[in-house]
Design a protein around this motif. Structure first.
Motif, PDB file in Angstrom:
ATOM      1  N   GLY A  10      36.900  -3.052 -16.317  1.00 45.13           N
ATOM      2  CA  GLY A  10      37.417  -2.376 -17.500  1.00 45.13           C
ATOM      3  C   GLY A  10      38.086  -1.073 -17.153  1.00 45.13           C
ATOM      4  O   GLY A  10      38.385  -0.799 -15.983  1.00 45.13           O
ATOM      5  N   LEU A  11      38.302  -0.277 -18.189  1.00 50.65           N
ATOM      6  CA  LEU A  11      38.941   1.032 -18.051  1.00 50.65           C
ATOM      7  C   LEU A  11      37.882   2.118 -18.184  1.00 50.65           C
ATOM      8  O   LEU A  11      37.081   2.095 -19.130  1.00 50.65           O
ATOM      9  CB  LEU A  11      40.008   1.197 -19.128  1.00 50.65           C
ATOM     10  N   VAL A  12      37.883   3.044 -17.254  1.00 46.72           N
ATOM     11  CA  VAL A  12      36.903   4.125 -17.269  1.00 46.72           C
ATOM     12  C   VAL A  12      37.570   5.400 -16.787  1.00 46.72           C
ATOM     13  O   VAL A  12      38.534   5.349 -16.006  1.00 46.72           O
ATOM     14  CB  VAL A  12      35.681   3.765 -16.385  1.00 46.72           C
ATOM     15  N   GLN A  13      37.086   6.528 -17.253  1.00 46.20           N
ATOM     16  CA  GLN A  13      37.617   7.802 -16.799  1.00 46.20           C
ATOM     17  C   GLN A  13      37.047   8.162 -15.437  1.00 46.20           C
ATOM     18  O   GLN A  13      35.950   7.721 -15.072  1.00 46.20           O
ATOM     19  CB  GLN A  13      37.285   8.904 -17.805  1.00 46.20           C
ATOM     20  N   ALA A  14      37.779   8.968 -14.711  1.00 50.38           N
ATOM     21  CA  ALA A  14      37.292   9.436 -13.413  1.00 50.38           C
ATOM     22  C   ALA A  14      35.932  10.103 -13.581  1.00 50.38           C
ATOM     23  O   ALA A  14      35.700  10.847 -14.540  1.00 50.38           O
ATOM     24  CB  ALA A  14      38.290  10.422 -12.819  1.00 50.38           C
ATOM     25  N   GLY A  15      35.049   9.791 -12.643  1.00 48.21           N
ATOM     26  CA  GLY A  15      33.686  10.290 -12.717  1.00 48.21           C
ATOM     27  C   GLY A  15      32.734   9.357 -13.429  1.00 48.21           C
ATOM     28  O   GLY A  15      31.509   9.554 -13.379  1.00 48.21           O
ATOM     29  N   GLY A  16      33.270   8.342 -14.085  1.00 45.51           N
ATOM     30  CA  GLY A  16      32.444   7.405 -14.824  1.00 45.51           C
ATOM     31  C   GLY A  16      31.887   6.304 -13.947  1.00 45.51           C
ATOM     32  O   GLY A  16      32.041   6.319 -12.713  1.00 45.51           O
ATOM     33  N   SER A  17      31.229   5.351 -14.602  1.00 47.37           N
ATOM     34  CA  SER A  17      30.556   4.266 -13.891  1.00 47.37           C
ATOM     35  C   SER A  17      30.899   2.915 -14.507  1.00 47.37           C
ATOM     36  O   SER A  17      31.200   2.819 -15.709  1.00 47.37           O
ATOM     37  CB  SER A  17      29.033   4.455 -13.945  1.00 47.37           C
ATOM     38  N   LEU A  18      30.828   1.898 -13.686  1.00 42.55           N
ATOM     39  CA  LEU A  18      30.939   0.514 -14.123  1.00 42.55           C
ATOM     40  C   LEU A  18      29.991  -0.326 -13.284  1.00 42.55           C
ATOM     41  O   LEU A  18      29.718   0.015 -12.124  1.00 42.55           O
ATOM     42  CB  LEU A  18      32.362  -0.036 -13.946  1.00 42.55           C
ATOM     43  N   ARG A  19      29.538  -1.418 -13.868  1.00 39.65           N
ATOM     44  CA  ARG A  19      28.718  -2.367 -13.127  1.00 39.65           C
ATOM     45  C   ARG A  19      29.381  -3.729 -13.181  1.00 39.65           C
ATOM     46  O   ARG A  19      29.545  -4.294 -14.269  1.00 39.65           O
ATOM     47  CB  ARG A  19      27.322  -2.462 -13.711  1.00 39.65           C
ATOM     48  N   THR A  58      22.912  -4.158   3.942  1.00 41.35           N
ATOM     49  CA  THR A  58      24.130  -3.946   3.168  1.00 41.35           C
ATOM     50  C   THR A  58      25.118  -3.171   4.028  1.00 41.35           C
ATOM     51  O   THR A  58      24.717  -2.393   4.901  1.00 41.35           O
ATOM     52  CB  THR A  58      23.847  -3.174   1.870  1.00 41.35           C
ATOM     53  N   TYR A  59      26.378  -3.398   3.764  1.00 41.96           N
ATOM     54  CA  TYR A  59      27.439  -2.780   4.559  1.00 41.96           C
ATOM     55  C   TYR A  59      28.505  -2.270   3.589  1.00 41.96           C
ATOM     56  O   TYR A  59      28.955  -3.013   2.725  1.00 41.96           O
ATOM     57  CB  TYR A  59      28.058  -3.813   5.507  1.00 41.96           C
ATOM     58  N   TYR A  60      28.897  -1.018   3.749  1.00 42.40           N
ATOM     59  CA  TYR A  60      29.827  -0.375   2.824  1.00 42.40           C
ATOM     60  C   TYR A  60      31.062   0.132   3.568  1.00 42.40           C
ATOM     61  O   TYR A  60      30.965   0.633   4.691  1.00 42.40           O
ATOM     62  CB  TYR A  60      29.151   0.806   2.134  1.00 42.40           C
ATOM     63  N   ALA A  61      32.178   0.046   2.889  1.00 43.20           N
ATOM     64  CA  ALA A  61      33.358   0.749   3.361  1.00 43.20           C
ATOM     65  C   ALA A  61      33.110   2.242   3.231  1.00 43.20           C
ATOM     66  O   ALA A  61      32.433   2.696   2.292  1.00 43.20           O
ATOM     67  CB  ALA A  61      34.584   0.341   2.543  1.00 43.20           C
ATOM     68  N   ASP A  62      33.655   3.016   4.142  1.00 46.45           N
ATOM     69  CA  ASP A  62      33.445   4.461   4.107  1.00 46.45           C
ATOM     70  C   ASP A  62      33.918   5.064   2.793  1.00 46.45           C
ATOM     71  O   ASP A  62      33.345   6.041   2.303  1.00 46.45           O
ATOM     72  CB  ASP A  62      34.182   5.120   5.269  1.00 46.45           C
ATOM     73  N   SER A  63      34.948   4.487   2.219  1.00 46.64           N
ATOM     74  CA  SER A  63      35.545   5.048   1.004  1.00 46.64           C
ATOM     75  C   SER A  63      34.622   4.951  -0.208  1.00 46.64           C
ATOM     76  O   SER A  63      34.819   5.664  -1.188  1.00 46.64           O
ATOM     77  CB  SER A  63      36.864   4.353   0.702  1.00 46.64           C
ATOM     78  N   VAL A  64      33.618   4.087  -0.152  1.00 46.78           N
ATOM     79  CA  VAL A  64      32.741   3.915  -1.314  1.00 46.78           C
ATOM     80  C   VAL A  64      31.293   4.269  -1.014  1.00 46.78           C
ATOM     81  O   VAL A  64      30.451   4.276  -1.919  1.00 46.78           O
ATOM     82  CB  VAL A  64      32.813   2.473  -1.862  1.00 46.78           C
ATOM     83  N   LYS A  65      30.995   4.568   0.226  1.00 47.17           N
ATOM     84  CA  LYS A  65      29.620   4.859   0.625  1.00 47.17           C
ATOM     85  C   LYS A  65      29.086   6.050  -0.161  1.00 47.17           C
ATOM     86  O   LYS A  65      29.758   7.072  -0.305  1.00 47.17           O
ATOM     87  CB  LYS A  65      29.583   5.142   2.127  1.00 47.17           C
ATOM     88  N   GLY A  66      27.890   5.894  -0.690  1.00 48.60           N
ATOM     89  CA  GLY A  66      27.283   6.944  -1.490  1.00 48.60           C
ATOM     90  C   GLY A  66      27.640   6.893  -2.955  1.00 48.60           C
ATOM     91  O   GLY A  66      27.015   7.576  -3.771  1.00 48.60           O
ATOM     92  N   ARG A  67      28.626   6.087  -3.318  1.00 47.45           N
ATOM     93  CA  ARG A  67      29.036   5.967  -4.728  1.00 47.45           C
ATOM     94  C   ARG A  67      28.779   4.561  -5.275  1.00 47.45           C
ATOM     95  O   ARG A  67      28.475   4.404  -6.452  1.00 47.45           O
ATOM     96  CB  ARG A  67      30.524   6.290  -4.868  1.00 47.45           C
ATOM     97  N   PHE A  68      28.947   3.564  -4.437  1.00 45.55           N
ATOM     98  CA  PHE A  68      28.772   2.166  -4.857  1.00 45.55           C
ATOM     99  C   PHE A  68      27.471   1.618  -4.285  1.00 45.55           C
ATOM    100  O   PHE A  68      27.062   1.986  -3.183  1.00 45.55           O
ATOM    101  CB  PHE A  68      29.921   1.307  -4.347  1.00 45.55           C
ATOM    102  N   LEU A  81      27.609  -5.078  -8.429  1.00 46.46           N
ATOM    103  CA  LEU A  81      28.209  -3.915  -7.792  1.00 46.46           C
ATOM    104  C   LEU A  81      28.168  -2.765  -8.783  1.00 46.46           C
ATOM    105  O   LEU A  81      28.909  -2.763  -9.768  1.00 46.46           O
ATOM    106  CB  LEU A  81      29.641  -4.198  -7.354  1.00 46.46           C
ATOM    107  N   GLN A  82      27.278  -1.827  -8.521  1.00 48.15           N
ATOM    108  CA  GLN A  82      27.190  -0.620  -9.343  1.00 48.15           C
ATOM    109  C   GLN A  82      28.135   0.409  -8.758  1.00 48.15           C
ATOM    110  O   GLN A  82      28.013   0.780  -7.585  1.00 48.15           O
ATOM    111  CB  GLN A  82      25.759  -0.088  -9.355  1.00 48.15           C
ATOM    112  N   MET A  83      29.068   0.868  -9.578  1.00 44.90           N
ATOM    113  CA  MET A  83      30.079   1.819  -9.121  1.00 44.90           C
ATOM    114  C   MET A  83      29.934   3.106  -9.900  1.00 44.90           C
ATOM    115  O   MET A  83      30.107   3.109 -11.131  1.00 44.90           O
ATOM    116  CB  MET A  83      31.476   1.222  -9.308  1.00 44.90           C
ATOM    117  N   ASN A  84      29.607   4.160  -9.210  1.00 50.81           N
ATOM    118  CA  ASN A  84      29.442   5.478  -9.811  1.00 50.81           C
ATOM    119  C   ASN A  84      30.494   6.441  -9.275  1.00 50.81           C
ATOM    120  O   ASN A  84      31.117   6.180  -8.247  1.00 50.81           O
ATOM    121  CB  ASN A  84      28.048   6.019  -9.519  1.00 50.81           C
TER     122      ASN A  84
END
Length: 122
Positions: A10-19, A58-68, A81-84
């Protein structure tokens, strides 16, 4: 054969979350390593995250580590996939994939969903 269906984009503002969710059907879900990839317009598909069969690793891309955060529920045949702290550069079509072993290469995955759009506005 494994069928994968994503939802939750969906559409979310920067700083928001999606699952995001990816529901699997067909062959035994727990037999597969599950990954999430994304593709932005004009860019190649890129690895985001993967999780092993028993969620042991689990293995993360550096660009999302700590956020996803990726997780899976083998009883529900679903991977999440929880995206914060989303950023505009996270905007892409997110697709889940199933494969026999962990890899960051899309070619290693045998089954793909149709993808779900994630748009992050600034």
């Amino acid at each position: 054969q494994v069928q994968l269906v994503e939802s939750g984009g969906g559409l979310v503002q920067a700083g928001g979350s999606l699952r995001l969710s990816c529901a699997a059907s067909g062959q035994t879900f727990s037999n597969y390593v599950m990954g999430w990839f994304r593709q932005a317009p004009g860019r190649e598909r890129e690895f985001v995250v993967a999780i092993t069969r028993s969620s042991g690793a689990t293995y993360y891309a550096d660009s999302v580590k700590g956020r996803f955060t990726i997780s899976r529920d083998n009883a529900k045949n679903t991977v999440y996939l929880q995206m914060n702290s989303l950023k505009p550069e996270d905007t892409a079509i997110y697709t889940c994939a199933a494969g026999g072993y962990y890899s960051r290469r899309p070619s290693a995955y045998n089954y793909w969903g149709q993808g779900t759009q994630v748009t992050v506005s600034s």
